[in-house]
Design an enzyme around this catalytic site. Structure first.
Site, PDB file in Angstrom:
ATOM      1  N   CYS A  25       0.838  -1.200   0.000  1.00  0.00           N
ATOM      2  CA  CYS A  25       0.000   0.000   0.000  1.00  0.00           C
ATOM      3  C   CYS A  25       0.877   1.257   0.000  1.00  0.00           C
ATOM      4  O   CYS A  25       1.557   1.523  -0.988  1.00  0.00           O
ATOM      5  CB  CYS A  25      -0.978  -0.032   1.177  1.00  0.00           C
ATOM      6  SG  CYS A  25      -2.325   1.152   0.976  1.00  0.00           S
ATOM      7  N   HIS A  58      -3.903  -4.782  -0.379  1.00  0.00           N
ATOM      8  CA  HIS A  58      -3.487  -5.337   0.918  1.00  0.00           C
ATOM      9  C   HIS A  58      -3.559  -6.866   0.885  1.00  0.00           C
ATOM     10  O   HIS A  58      -4.624  -7.421   1.157  1.00  0.00           O
ATOM     11  CB  HIS A  58      -4.397  -4.807   2.027  1.00  0.00           C
ATOM     12  CG  HIS A  58      -4.190  -3.365   2.334  1.00  0.00           C
ATOM     13  ND1 HIS A  58      -3.301  -2.933   3.289  1.00  0.00           N
ATOM     14  CD2 HIS A  58      -4.733  -2.259   1.795  1.00  0.00           C
ATOM     15  CE1 HIS A  58      -3.315  -1.607   3.345  1.00  0.00           C
ATOM     16  NE2 HIS A  58      -4.179  -1.171   2.440  1.00  0.00           N
ATOM     17  N   GLU A  78      -2.471  -8.862   3.023  1.00  0.00           N
ATOM     18  CA  GLU A  78      -2.749  -9.337   4.386  1.00  0.00           C
ATOM     19  C   GLU A  78      -4.244  -9.283   4.702  1.00  0.00           C
ATOM     20  O   GLU A  78      -4.693  -9.821   5.704  1.00  0.00           O
ATOM     21  CB  GLU A  78      -1.933  -8.536   5.410  1.00  0.00           C
ATOM     22  CG  GLU A  78      -2.445  -7.146   5.767  1.00  0.00           C
ATOM     23  CD  GLU A  78      -2.117  -6.059   4.729  1.00  0.00           C
ATOM     24  OE1 GLU A  78      -1.626  -6.397   3.634  1.00  0.00           O
ATOM     25  OE2 GLU A  78      -2.359  -4.873   5.032  1.00  0.00           O
TER      26      GLU A  78
END
Lengths: 263, 197
Positions: B72, B177, B179
């Site tokens: 990001c 993202h 994650e």
């Protein structure tokens, strides 16, 4: 292109998972910690946890396994975020920027404000400055009035505010909200579909994404919510009483030609 | 804040040893470096500079060639310049500018938030086993426009094509993202870690 989202809402009351009806009946359905793994495995697009406790007595009512001591919602949040690899929104009892920080630092990507946003609207702006607009979800609980308008209620549906849902949503956006979670109190737990007028009025009043909540009883209801203008469709009770609710919901949306994330 | 912990949790779940470091010296012990980040460009660079991270990152990643993954804001900071809240210098590892998203269609809202398809244009690397098109979770208002498009490994369509990821030698970065991108995101992190550990 950007996908429409399917979102389960998990309700916590005093450290337990509950289902809710008309904001007044709450039935215990389980231990949130026990269910974390299952919820995080769902093929959904986000998770929303709402802590609807009215007091500070968090009790998992059991000390027969390793859960002992797991009594506060923040501890539940930590456990959830350890294996939650999708966006996580946390709401309930947030009254200050410090309260937001406590949740975001424990793994929440966004926080929702409800009653406190109406009591102290500046809190939306303060939170947006520190964490960004995308982290500020304003949650609106509304009841349909006899004149067809939807009035916003706070304090768990107990206190009328005089605001219409559309006006308050517009004001919340102006103050820095990045998303609106709109819930029909009348439809909570009813299973007969979203209040589509409520959703379309809020979607028309704002330019930020709207998440619809309250009333889903069949997967096809999700489709109605998207067509009414919602960017994301959420449900709570349904997830606990139907098997494979993730696939069923996604399938209904895809069948209606709505662009969703395939799983 | 925020995604540092999520990235750590993701590596934990994958069984990849990871540590959140507060001091630049620790980076020299690492076999790979991840730079997550949410927030504004200028603040991000200021934090790196004040923490003494810029020189060490240069040494470890650019000179020693350690595998690097930016996430990001961690992708955007690789640019020469960022135009968020005024003009700020970035790390300058990938010549280019970070500009506000300007989708062609007025009804497309900024920030770009949610799951969107990424079209992978480089085989191997981050997208091994993920196929040509996959959805990942995005939250951003700015995007990298590199001078040399050959560094781009994935594009996302949001009223025009925007950079979703870059891969150039030992430097990889994603605008989305991983994650928070469920199983596909974890696979991507695993792919990166396979080179970094």
């Amino acid at each position: 292109m950007l996908k429409k989202r399917l979102i389960p809402v998990l309700l916590l009351q005093n450290g337990l998972l509950v289902r809710s009806e008309a904001f007044s009946i709450h039935q215990i359905i389980g231990d949130p910690i026990h269910e974390v793994g299952r919820f995080n495995e769902w093929s959904v697009d986000e998770l929303i946890y709402l802590d609807i406790s009215r007091d500070d007595s968090y009790d998992l009512r059991r000390d027969d396994k390793k859960l002992r001591g797991l009594t506060s919602p923040l501890t539940i949040l930590e456990a959830v975020s350890r294996t939650c690899f999708m966006p996580l929104t946390w709401g309930g009892r947030i009254r200050s920027v410090d309260d937001m920080r406590a949740r975001i630092s424990r793994g929440a990507d966004k926080v929702t404000l409800n009653s406190e946003a109406l009591r102290n609207p500046e809190l939306i702006t303060e939170g947006a400055k520190v964490f960004g607009n995308q982290a500020m979800v304003v949650s609106i609980d509304a009841r349909r009035r006899p004149d067809g308008q939807h009035e916003v209620y706070i304090a768990g549906g107990n206190t009328a505010t005089g605001w219409t849902a559309a006006d308050w949503a517009r004001e919340a956006e102006r103050r820095g909200a990045g998303e609106i979670l709109v819930q029909s109190i009348d439809r909570d737990g009813a299973g007969d579909g979203y209040d589509l007028d409520l959703i379309s009025s809020v979607a028309a009043a704002t330019t930020i994404p709207v998440i619809a909540l309250g009333g889903v009883g069949r997967y096809e209801h999700y489709v109605d919510g998207i067509r009414a203008g919602a960017s994301a469709v959420a449900a709570a009770n349904l997830w606990h009483f139907k098997e494979l609710s993730d696939r069923g919901g996604k399938r209904a949306l895809a069948k209606a030609g709505i662009d969703i994330r395939k799983v | 804040m925020g995604n540092l912990g999520s990235v750590f949790n993701a590596f934990q779940a994958l069984g990849v040893p990871a540590e959140i470091v507060n001091t630049p010296a620790k980076l020299s012990e690492a076999t790979g470096v991840v730079l997550p980040g949410v927030g504004a460009f200028g603040d991000g660079m200021r934090n790196l500079r004040q923490g003494g991270f810029v020189e060490v990152l240069d040494e470890e990643v650019r000179r020693k060639g350690k595998p690097f993954l930016g996430l990001c804001l961690g992708l955007q900071l690789l640019a020469t310049t960022g135009l968020e809240h005024g003009e700020n210098a970035g790390l300058g590892w990938i010549p280019g500018v970070v500009r506000r998203l300007t989708p062609e269609h007025a009804e497309l809202r900024v920030p770009h938030i949610g799951w969107n398809d990424v079209r992978a244009v480089k085989a191997g690397g981050l997208y091994v086993g993920l196929g040509e098109v996959h959805s990942y979770y995005f939250v951003h208002s700015f995007a990298l426009q590199p001078d040399d498009l050959s560094v781009v490994s994935g594009f996302v369509d949001y009223g025009g094509e925007w950079v979703a990821s870059v891969e150039s030698d030992n430097i990889s970065a994603t605008q989305f993202h991983p994650e928070k991108s469920h199983k596909s995101g974890l696979t991507l992190l695993k792919n990166w870690a396979a080179h970094a550990c």
